[in-house]
Design a protein around this motif. Structure first.
Motif, short mmCIF file in Angstrom:
data_model
loop_
_atom_site.label_atom_id
_atom_site.label_comp_id
_atom_site.label_asym_id
_atom_site.label_seq_id
_atom_site.Cartn_x
_atom_site.Cartn_y
_atom_site.Cartn_z
N ASP A 1 0.37 0.38 -3.37
CA ASP A 1 -1.05 0.05 -3.36
C ASP A 1 -1.27 -1.31 -2.69
OD1 ASP A 1 -1.58 2.38 -4.76
OD2 ASP A 1 -1.40 1.39 -6.71
N VAL A 2 -2.51 -1.57 -2.28
CA VAL A 2 -2.89 -2.87 -1.71
C VAL A 2 -3.49 -3.73 -2.82
CG1 VAL A 2 -4.47 -4.04 -0.13
CG2 VAL A 2 -3.24 -2.00 0.62
N PRO B 1 -6.01 1.80 -4.85
CA PRO B 1 -5.07 2.92 -4.96
C PRO B 1 -4.86 3.66 -3.64
CG PRO B 1 -7.21 3.59 -5.79
CD PRO B 1 -7.33 2.13 -5.43
N VAL B 2 -4.20 2.98 -2.71
CA VAL B 2 -3.92 3.61 -1.41
C VAL B 2 -2.48 4.13 -1.33
CG1 VAL B 2 -5.63 2.16 -0.27
CG2 VAL B 2 -3.25 1.42 -0.35
N GLY B 3 -1.67 3.81 -2.33
CA GLY B 3 -0.26 4.18 -2.29
C GLY B 3 0.01 5.56 -2.86
N GLY C 1 2.84 3.90 -5.77
CA GLY C 1 1.41 3.89 -6.05
C GLY C 1 1.11 4.18 -7.51
N ALA C 2 0.08 3.48 -8.06
CA ALA C 2 -0.29 3.66 -9.46
C ALA C 2 -1.20 4.86 -9.66
CB ALA C 2 -0.96 2.39 -9.99
N GLY D 1 -1.91 7.99 -14.11
CA GLY D 1 -2.60 7.70 -12.87
C GLY D 1 -4.10 7.83 -12.92
N HIS D 2 -4.67 7.95 -14.13
CA HIS D 2 -6.12 8.11 -14.27
C HIS D 2 -6.61 7.19 -15.38
CE1 HIS D 2 -6.01 11.65 -11.66
NE2 HIS D 2 -4.98 12.08 -12.37
#
Length: 265
Positions: free
Chosen positions: A111-112, A139-141, A146-147, A182-183
């Protein structure tokens, strides 16, 4: 995905001009905690985790995660403030089921993270230095880095120089951390304390301890982690580092070994 990591690593070794302000270089790397110092106005710092290996195992499985190109770009926007952009370029995970012998492989990006660090006392990190640092993760990963959802939080890093060689530091962190599925988000808080010793103006070593309370709906945990690291600055604008972190309980990762390079422009 490996090409950007190689390009950025090469950039860190290029020559650069002298600064408008004579401030000691203070990279975020290495270690678990976060420094309170900020970049001087108009200066960049590119900090690259060249390689990172993390081991997590229990009675049923073992997971090895490798990260390449864990990049952080910092830019001084004022005498006491900087902005940051962080991104892990590529990660590889190998999970082996100890009962069946089945092996699963995953490859993805991170992620960024966007952050602002506002120093409140001594932005060069000298004497007693303190800062506040809110951040948000986008959340771009993808797995395994990525999470899966956005997160946010704030850090309060502090440091105090005891003498020319010894210094103490702490980082208090409060997070709206992403849930394990993830949510959504949950509350997490961490405290990191450490001591550093400078052998000379080029070589320093640090020892740290962190406790993390994570209230994930899938299962609450309290993790304890210790870390050792070395940093070598052959030039005023260049640093190489190596470090290792060890989990002190079942909830923490068993072991992490990493090395990287930081460059000021």
């Amino acid at each position: 995905m490996r090409v950007p990591a190689i390009v950025l690593f090469s950039i860190t070794l290029l020559p650069t001009a002298a600064w408008a302000e004579d401030r000691d270089y203070c990279p975020d790397r290495p270690g678990i905690g976060t420094p309170a110092c900020t970049m001087a106005p108009g200066q960049f710092s590119l900090e690259m985790g060249v390689g990172d290996w993390t081991l997590n195992k229990d009675d049923t499985q073992r997971t090895d995660t490798f990260t390449v190109g864990d990049a952080l770009l910092r830019y001084g926007i004022a005498d006491h403030a900087e902005v940051q952009v962080g991104w892990s370029m590529v990660g590889f995970a190998r999970t082996r089921d100890k009962l069946t012998g089945a092996i699963q492989h995953q490859t993805g990006t991170g992620d960024v993270t966007l952050a602002l660090r506002r120093n409140l006392a001594n932005p060069d990190g000298s004497g007693f230095s303190i800062a506040v640092m809110p951040y948000v993760s986008l959340p771009v990963g993808t797995n395994p880095l990525g999470a899966g959802d956005w997160g946010a939080g704030a850090l309060l890093p502090m440091s105090y120089e005891l003498s020319d060689g010894w210094s103490l530091a702490s980082t208090t962190e409060v997070d709206a951390a992403v849930d394990g599925d993830g949510h959504g988000r949950h509350f997490a808080v961490a405290e990191t304390v450490g001591a550093s010793f400078a052998f000379n103006d080029k070589l320093s070593a640090s020892a740290e301890y962190q406790v993390l309370a994570d209230h994930d709906p899938e299962g609450h945990s309290v993790q304890h982690l210790s870390g050792l690291s070395l940093a070598w600055q052959p030039r005023d604008d260049l640093q190489f580092d190596v470090g290792a972190n060890a989990g002190l309980d079942r909830d923490a990762d068993d072991l992490e070994v990493y090395f990287g390079v930081s460059r000021r422009f």
